[in-house]
Design a protein around this motif. Structure first.
Motif, PDB file in Angstrom:
ATOM      1  N   ASP A 225       0.829  -1.207   0.000  1.00 12.95           N
ATOM      2  CA  ASP A 225       0.000   0.000   0.000  1.00 12.95           C
ATOM      3  C   ASP A 225       0.870   1.267   0.000  1.00 12.95           C
ATOM      4  O   ASP A 225       1.929   1.301   0.626  1.00 12.95           O
ATOM      5  CB  ASP A 225      -0.904  -0.006   1.234  1.00 12.95           C
ATOM      6  N   SER A 227      -0.701   4.471   0.529  1.00 11.56           N
ATOM      7  CA  SER A 227      -1.486   5.558   1.123  1.00 11.56           C
ATOM      8  C   SER A 227      -0.679   6.242   2.218  1.00 11.56           C
ATOM      9  O   SER A 227       0.364   5.746   2.650  1.00 11.56           O
ATOM     10  CB  SER A 227      -2.791   5.012   1.692  1.00 11.56           C
ATOM     11  N   THR A 228      -1.175   7.373   2.681  1.00 13.35           N
ATOM     12  CA  THR A 228      -0.462   8.121   3.726  1.00 13.35           C
ATOM     13  C   THR A 228      -0.319   7.310   5.011  1.00 13.35           C
ATOM     14  O   THR A 228       0.592   7.558   5.801  1.00 13.35           O
ATOM     15  CB  THR A 228      -1.198   9.439   4.029  1.00 13.35           C
ATOM     16  N   THR A 229      -1.189   6.335   5.198  1.00  7.82           N
ATOM     17  CA  THR A 229      -1.083   5.452   6.367  1.00  7.82           C
ATOM     18  C   THR A 229       0.277   4.775   6.417  1.00  7.82           C
ATOM     19  O   THR A 229       0.837   4.526   7.486  1.00  7.82           O
ATOM     20  CB  THR A 229      -2.178   4.375   6.318  1.00  7.82           C
ATOM     21  N   CYS A 230       0.806   4.490   5.229  1.00  5.53           N
ATOM     22  CA  CYS A 230       2.039   3.708   5.146  1.00  5.53           C
ATOM     23  C   CYS A 230       3.315   4.548   5.120  1.00  5.53           C
ATOM     24  O   CYS A 230       4.413   3.990   5.113  1.00  5.53           O
ATOM     25  CB  CYS A 230       1.988   2.825   3.913  1.00  5.53           C
ATOM     26  N   ASP A 231       3.197   5.861   5.098  1.00  6.09           N
ATOM     27  CA  ASP A 231       4.392   6.702   5.008  1.00  6.09           C
ATOM     28  C   ASP A 231       5.359   6.475   6.166  1.00  6.09           C
ATOM     29  O   ASP A 231       6.576   6.623   6.002  1.00  6.09           O
ATOM     30  CB  ASP A 231       4.001   8.182   4.960  1.00  6.09           C
ATOM     31  N   VAL A 237      -0.429  -3.278   8.680  1.00 13.32           N
ATOM     32  CA  VAL A 237      -1.096  -2.237   9.460  1.00 13.32           C
ATOM     33  C   VAL A 237      -2.585  -2.343   9.152  1.00 13.32           C
ATOM     34  O   VAL A 237      -3.031  -1.961   8.063  1.00 13.32           O
ATOM     35  CB  VAL A 237      -0.577  -0.831   9.113  1.00 13.32           C
ATOM     36  N   CYS A 242       2.529  -2.211   4.591  1.00 12.87           N
ATOM     37  CA  CYS A 242       3.219  -0.934   4.397  1.00 12.87           C
ATOM     38  C   CYS A 242       4.730  -1.134   4.275  1.00 12.87           C
ATOM     39  O   CYS A 242       5.291  -2.072   4.855  1.00 12.87           O
ATOM     40  CB  CYS A 242       2.942   0.008   5.568  1.00 12.87           C
TER      41      CYS A 242
END
Length: 432
Positions: A225, A227-231, A237, A242
């Motif tokens: 992924d 997305s910003t979740t994974c930055d 997660v 991520c």
């Protein structure tokens, strides 16, 4: 190599296999050639002297044999992708070097620099280089180690670059994060320096400085992924996986490690790797970085920095794994290099002799050394306009035509002509 960054220990602790001692296992070492005589013990050395044959019979590596386990751990992450899929999804462009932007180098033929962000980042430092073919695509793979010591560890990433047509305006490439599976459906970073790479079959070997070599399977790349979740996250997660914002991860499948019972001076460092296909058996080359400061190395005697050792590890031509007997690998031959600050090695492919090599060094702010067991070195120095500054890993094409290298950057400059980060190749015949 950027030596102020800590050299991380392998996450594994090597233990001896039951019933296997430190000698008498693995393939026998190749017989010495006429111009070779083994030397043992601490000794005074001479910079630039011929390679000295070294008795490495005390050294061995053990296969941690996680090949099937680690592969199964990655199954829940998603479909396995081969390198051929990645070369169709390269998202960055590195401008080709020109007559005014390439670094000075004897025999220079061509090359590229990274994009502006990768030229200037202080978070990631280029280290190793290897090359090969994926389908019909010529590919260069470069490792970068993560430099910050206060941020979460991100380990090592690789750049996959399409070098099939060096007459274009740019080389397309993509970064992939290296990971180690930890359990079914989960993984973590690989906290290593990434100082050496070599590529056999589908396997990418990476130097594990303190312990040996880690192996990654280029058919097991996974998309994760973005997305910003994974930055700021690694592993699973919630319902996604991520990798600090990277789109793809390349998982480790196994490792070859030195038993903990092997100690100095027998125990070696794996600072850089190379590939040699000149002999009857293909080998992974491994070597030690040594200097006259904080890393003198054990065989230096009164001449710190010169005792780095170079090893030849046999590869099975069918499996492309290291040749093992009862899970143990022995080097077929070893040398003391008599050179300081060595960062990379490549065979001199214009000869079939397995006793001659190119050594890449950050000595004199950058140098290429031609070395053998029968003659003192030939040096190409950056200070004399003969080679690039701060060269690292190297790869020699099987045809014997080109010698590729990557530089880590000099004094923060982004100008590729004066020390900025570049990947380039030179004509071996011009150097030889």
């Amino acid at each position: 190599m950027f030596r102020s960054h800590p050299e991380y220990r392998n996450l594994f602790i090597a233990t001896c296999l039951a019933g296997v001692g430190l000698s008498g296992c693995g393939p026998e070492q190749e017989p010495l050639l006429a111009d070779e005589s083994p030397v043992t013990g601490t000794q005074a050395l001479t910079e630039g002297a011929p390679l000295t044959t070294h008795d490495a019979s005390c050294l061995q590596l053990q296969d941690q044999n996680t090949w099937s386990t680690y592969a199964s751990y990655m199954t829940p992450v998603g479909p396995a992708l081969g390198l051929s899929s990645i070369v169709q999804d390269l998202n960055r462009a590195g401008p080709m070097l020109t007559s005014t932007t390439h670094p000075p180098a004897v025999g220079y033929k061509g090359g590229f620099r990274w994009n502006d962000g990768d030229m200037s980042t202080t978070d990631w430092i280029p280290q190793a280089l290897t090359a090969g073919v994926s389908g019909s695509t010529n590919v260069a793979i470069v490792s970068w180690h993560y430099a910050p010591t206060t941020a979460p560890e991100k380990g090592v990433r690789i750049s996959v670059a399409d070098i099939s047509d060096m007459s274009l305006s740019a080389v397309n490439y993509r970064h992939i994060l290296l990971v180690r599976p930890t359990s079914s459906g989960n993984f973590t970073v690989v906290p290593e320096h990434g100082g050496g790479l070599t590529w056999f079959g589908n396997y990418l070997y990476m130097a594990d400085t303190s312990d040996g070599m880690r192996v990654f399977d280029l058919t097991q790349i996974r998309e994760v992924d973005t997305s910003t979740t994974c930055d700021t996250a690694i592993g699973k997660v919630g319902s996604v996986w991520c990798a600090y914002g990277y789109k793809y991860v390349l998982p480790q499948v196994s490792a070859y490690v030195q038993p903990s019972t092997i100690t100095s001076p027998c125990r070696t460092k794996f600072s850089f790797l190379g590939k040699d296909t000149r002999g009857t058996t293909d080998v992974v080359l491994s070597g030690e970085y040594c200097n006259n400061g904080d890393t003198p190395c054990p065989y230096d005697g009164s001449t710190p920095g010169l005792g780095g050792r170079l090893y030849r590890w046999p590869v099975d031509s069918t499996t492309y794994r290291l040749k093992t007997v009862s899970g143990v690998v022995k080097p077929e031959r070893a040398y003391i290099m008599n050179e300081p600050n060595v960062q990379g090695v490549a065979p001199i492919m214009t000869t079939t002799s397995t006793t001659s090599y190119w050594l890449s060094s950050t000595r004199y702010s950058g140098a290429l050394f031609k070395v053998s067991t029968s003659a003192s070195r030939t040096a190409y120095l950056s200070g004399s306009g003969q080679w690039a500054r701060m060269p690292e890993g190297m790869h020699a094409t099987g045809s014997g035509t080109n010698l590729w290298t990557v530089t880590e950057g000099y004094n923060g400059t982004t100008n590729p002509a004066t020390g900025g980060r570049v990947v380039f190749f030179a004509d071996q015949a011009s150097l030889d």
